[in-house]
Design a protein around this motif. Structure first.
Motif, mmCIF file in Angstrom:
data_model
loop_
_atom_site.group_PDB
_atom_site.id
_atom_site.type_symbol
_atom_site.label_atom_id
_atom_site.label_comp_id
_atom_site.label_asym_id
_atom_site.label_seq_id
_atom_site.Cartn_x
_atom_site.Cartn_y
_atom_site.Cartn_z
ATOM 1 N N GLY A 94 17.231 -36.830 16.217
ATOM 2 C CA GLY A 94 15.810 -37.475 16.763
ATOM 3 C C GLY A 94 15.496 -37.717 18.247
ATOM 4 N N GLY A 95 16.966 -37.189 18.719
ATOM 5 C CA GLY A 95 16.046 -38.046 20.827
ATOM 6 C C GLY A 95 15.218 -36.314 21.358
ATOM 7 N N ARG A 96 14.969 -35.751 21.401
ATOM 8 C CA ARG A 96 14.506 -34.106 21.565
ATOM 9 C C ARG A 96 13.695 -33.527 20.331
ATOM 10 N N VAL A 97 12.323 -33.901 20.609
ATOM 11 C CA VAL A 97 11.554 -33.485 19.583
ATOM 12 C C VAL A 97 11.238 -32.363 19.638
ATOM 13 N N ASP A 98 11.769 -31.003 20.235
ATOM 14 C CA ASP A 98 10.810 -29.582 20.731
ATOM 15 C C ASP A 98 10.113 -30.880 21.899
ATOM 16 N N HIS A 99 10.829 -31.719 22.819
ATOM 17 C CA HIS A 99 9.827 -31.946 24.243
ATOM 18 C C HIS A 99 8.658 -32.771 23.819
ATOM 19 N N LEU A 100 8.198 -32.738 22.588
ATOM 20 C CA LEU A 100 6.691 -34.054 22.114
ATOM 21 C C LEU A 100 7.646 -34.762 21.366
ATOM 22 N N LEU A 101 6.748 -36.395 21.879
ATOM 23 C CA LEU A 101 7.285 -37.687 21.021
ATOM 24 C C LEU A 101 6.027 -37.521 20.535
ATOM 25 N N THR A 102 6.354 -38.372 18.667
ATOM 26 C CA THR A 102 5.826 -38.376 18.048
ATOM 27 C C THR A 102 6.165 -39.252 17.032
ATOM 28 N N PRO A 103 5.284 -40.635 18.021
ATOM 29 C CA PRO A 103 5.700 -41.699 16.917
ATOM 30 C C PRO A 103 4.834 -41.852 16.362
ATOM 31 N N ALA A 104 4.584 -42.596 14.836
ATOM 32 C CA ALA A 104 4.660 -43.536 14.590
ATOM 33 C C ALA A 104 3.433 -43.768 14.566
ATOM 34 N N ALA A 105 1.915 -43.466 14.029
ATOM 35 C CA ALA A 105 0.556 -44.093 14.656
ATOM 36 C C ALA A 105 1.145 -45.721 15.086
ATOM 37 N N LEU A 106 0.486 -46.529 16.105
ATOM 38 C CA LEU A 106 1.116 -47.398 16.831
ATOM 39 C C LEU A 106 0.139 -48.369 16.508
ATOM 40 N N ASP A 107 0.574 -49.904 16.145
ATOM 41 C CA ASP A 107 -0.150 -51.077 15.516
ATOM 42 C C ASP A 107 -0.934 -51.801 16.793
ATOM 43 N N GLU A 108 -1.881 -52.659 16.449
ATOM 44 C CA GLU A 108 -2.944 -52.992 17.780
ATOM 45 C C GLU A 108 -1.364 -54.190 18.367
ATOM 46 N N GLY A 109 -1.660 -54.361 19.227
ATOM 47 C CA GLY A 109 -0.833 -55.315 20.006
ATOM 48 C C GLY A 109 0.609 -54.097 20.567
ATOM 49 N N ALA A 110 0.333 -53.461 20.015
ATOM 50 C CA ALA A 110 1.670 -52.612 21.113
ATOM 51 C C ALA A 110 1.518 -51.755 21.677
ATOM 52 N N LEU A 111 3.131 -51.536 22.506
ATOM 53 C CA LEU A 111 2.454 -50.953 23.801
ATOM 54 C C LEU A 111 3.829 -49.403 24.132
ATOM 55 N N ASP A 112 2.709 -48.771 24.304
ATOM 56 C CA ASP A 112 2.818 -47.598 24.735
ATOM 57 C C ASP A 112 3.148 -47.408 25.915
ATOM 58 N N LEU A 113 4.722 -46.663 25.859
ATOM 59 C CA LEU A 113 5.175 -46.230 26.969
ATOM 60 C C LEU A 113 5.347 -45.184 26.712
ATOM 61 N N THR A 114 4.992 -44.139 26.723
ATOM 62 C CA THR A 114 5.369 -42.682 26.790
ATOM 63 C C THR A 114 4.389 -42.219 27.151
ATOM 64 N N LEU A 446 0.215 -49.915 32.556
ATOM 65 C CA LEU A 446 -0.364 -50.733 31.943
ATOM 66 C C LEU A 446 -0.734 -51.452 32.204
ATOM 67 N N PRO A 447 -2.016 -52.448 31.736
ATOM 68 C CA PRO A 447 -2.157 -53.370 32.491
ATOM 69 C C PRO A 447 -1.186 -54.799 32.414
ATOM 70 N N PRO A 448 -1.408 -55.369 33.292
ATOM 71 C CA PRO A 448 -0.845 -56.447 33.796
ATOM 72 C C PRO A 448 0.176 -57.615 32.426
ATOM 73 N N GLU A 449 -1.226 -57.928 31.456
ATOM 74 C CA GLU A 449 -1.064 -58.838 30.288
ATOM 75 C C GLU A 449 -0.409 -57.854 29.378
ATOM 76 N N GLN A 450 -0.340 -56.655 29.771
ATOM 77 C CA GLN A 450 0.733 -56.100 28.666
ATOM 78 C C GLN A 450 1.854 -55.739 29.053
ATOM 79 N N LEU A 451 1.932 -55.187 30.918
ATOM 80 C CA LEU A 451 3.202 -55.305 31.473
ATOM 81 C C LEU A 451 4.052 -56.230 31.343
ATOM 82 N N GLU A 452 3.669 -57.307 31.504
ATOM 83 C CA GLU A 452 4.407 -58.329 31.289
ATOM 84 C C GLU A 452 4.691 -58.576 29.662
ATOM 85 N N GLN A 453 4.548 -58.521 29.135
ATOM 86 C CA GLN A 453 5.277 -58.253 27.499
ATOM 87 C C GLN A 453 6.452 -56.784 27.657
ATOM 88 N N VAL A 454 6.585 -56.113 27.944
ATOM 89 C CA VAL A 454 7.440 -54.913 28.405
ATOM 90 C C VAL A 454 8.639 -55.676 28.425
#
Length: 489
Positions: A94-114, A446-454
């Motif tokens: 699961g570490g390298r998926v044809d060089h494409l990241l395919t996560p499950a759909a993110l919930d509201e409030g999730a932090l996307d760092l891809t 990410l916006p500051p209010e999201q970045l501080e949660q990372v």
């Protein structure tokens, strides 16, 4: 026969890690394993013979032989008839998926760092309004501009010339983004099974583009700690591999943030010219100097045959989908033919928007860089306070931190982080030839209010990894609800 890593080079890599307790063979095996995992000894390279390595590392032949045997048992070396001991990287589930990241759909409030892409700058709405006013002059025509609007090509050429690479508008092709520009260039330059040199780590979607073109990737490890392109090693790789082209990111390299110095550009240019290698230079992050420092001249100034790709995505906004190629005149015909096999041009409105953004680029980029610098420093401060064992060199530009984990796996961390609504791109996604599971990329867009949660969420995920609670989750889980899969950008 696989390219040989000189004994002196291998010794330089492992000697700093040989001190300590325990059997000498185990320390040497671990030092070699770590170097392979970090990508500094890439997959497919041939290690020196046991006899040749004894002198440079100051150990007996029996010790080196036992270390090699240990690495074979762990799956990091393979013995091939006539080829000696060749580096291989065990598969990371699961570490390298044809060089494409395919996560499950993110919930509201999730932090996307891809994704390394910020929100739109303050001036973009005004640029769209002005572009809409200009659009009427183009409506009487077909709207097809495969080379790009003349006014935009002129602006792009002027910026290249100002930076030290004399360019005229007829050397510019406008494309739907930098990745399309890279694909156009590669289709023109290489044929299936041609060898192409690629830095490792590197931009994952460029790896996918190369593989899609049928290229055989030849990895060149760059130093993750000192941000050094190691020109001598590059010269050996080029000479031994017979590469025809190279894909390079010299300006705030993705993902490491490394900036190739002017002296290194001269040295790299001489190597590429000497061996007839055509570089495709990705300059997408080149405008993101966060310390206000002067930038080196474009790498293309040292390699007349270079093809340079750029984009508005990192400098302004990804939603524009406007990129470009700066092409030597001798190659324009083949690049234009390759471009026409892709589509018939970029939307006129977006090109006009970019014209207005470039006219105000100095002011817009000044604010953009200040915002990124503030977010970078905020993320660094939080990492040092709460994850002090993670190693990261402060990048002078770009949009992300490249972090070395003290132990464990970034693949496991990415899986654990999903339980805390954080999507990460694990290190192996950036590996041109395997490895790098000890590294993780952290964008600071990410916006500051999201970045501080990372970092608070990463702390929880990291605790789970260290406790063995990552759950074996995969970062390539299928999407829910039919949403489009994410890519690493």
């Amino acid at each position: 026969m696989p390219a040989l890593a000189p004994a002196s080079r291998v010794a330089d890599l492992v000697l700093p890690a040989l001190a300590g307790d325990g059997p000498a063979y185990a320390r040497l095996a671990e030092a070699l394993r770590r170097t392979i995992v970090d990508g500094r000894l890439p997959q497919g390279v041939r290690l020196p013979s046991e006899r040749d390595l004894t002198g440079p590392v100051g150990l007996s032949r029996t010790t080196v032989t036992r270390a090699y045997a240990e690495l074979r048992t762990q799956g990091y070396l393979a013995t091939r008839r006539g080829s000696g001991s060749v580096v291989q990287v065990p598969r990371v589930p699961g570490g390298r998926v044809d060089h494409l990241l395919t996560p499950a759909a993110l919930d509201e409030g999730a932090l996307d760092l891809t994704i390394t892409a910020p929100g739109a700058p303050a001036g973009i709405a005004d640029a769209y309004a002005r572009a809409a006013e200009d659009l009427g002059a183009y409506l009487c025509g077909t709207g097809y501009y495969p080379s790009g609007l003349p006014v935009l090509r002129e602006r792009i050429a002027d910026r290249f010339t100002t930076r030290g690479l004399a360019t005229t508008p007829d050397q510019v092709l406008v494309t739907p983004g930098a990745l399309a520009a890279v694909a156009i260039a590669l289709r023109a330059l290489i044929q299936r099974r041609d060898r192409v040199l690629v830095e490792t780590p590197t931009y994952p979607n460029a790896i996918a583009t190369l593989e899609g073109a049928g290229a055989r990737i030849v990895p060149h490890p760059i130093d993750h700690v000192d941000h050094d392109w190691e020109v001598d090693a590059l010269a050996r790789t080029v000479q031994q591999s017979g590469v025809r082209a190279a894909y390079l990111i010299p300006d705030f390299h993705n993902p490491t943030g490394a900036l190739m110095s002017s002296a290194q550009r001269g040295d790299v240019g001489r190597v590429l010219r000497r061996h007839g290698v055509v570089p495709v230079v990705d300059e997408s992050p080149a405008e993101l100097a966060l310390e206000g420092q002067p930038m080196p001249e474009p790498l293309g100034a040292h390699v007349p045959d270079a093809v340079t790709a750029g984009s508005a995505s990192k400098s302004f906004w990804g939603g524009l989908r406007v990129g470009w190629l700066r092409v030597p005149r001798s190659r324009m015909e083949e690049m234009a033919a390759s471009r026409l096999r892709l589509d018939l041009g970029v939307p006129v409105l977006e090109q006009l928007v970019l014209v207005h953004l470039l006219d105000r680029a100095d002011d817009i980029l000044l604010e953009h860089r200040a915002r990124l610098r503030e977010r970078r420093d905020s993320l660094l401060l939080a990492l040092r306070a709460h994850l002090p064992d993670w190693q990261v060199r402060v990048p002078a530009g770009g949009m992300s931190l490249w972090c070395r984990l003290p132990e464990g796996s970034s693949t496991a961390l990415a899986a654990a982080a999903r339980h805390y609504d954080v999507a990460l791109a694990a290190g192996p996604n950036f590996a041109a030839a395997g490895g790098l599971d000890g590294w993780i990329r952290l964008p600071f867009v990410l916006p500051p209010e999201q970045l501080e949660q990372v970092v608070p969420r990463l702390v929880l995920a990291w605790e789970d990894v260290l406790a063995g609670r990552s759950g074996g989750g995969r970062v390539d889980a299928p999407d829910r609800g039919g949403r489009q899969r994410r890519i690493i950008a």
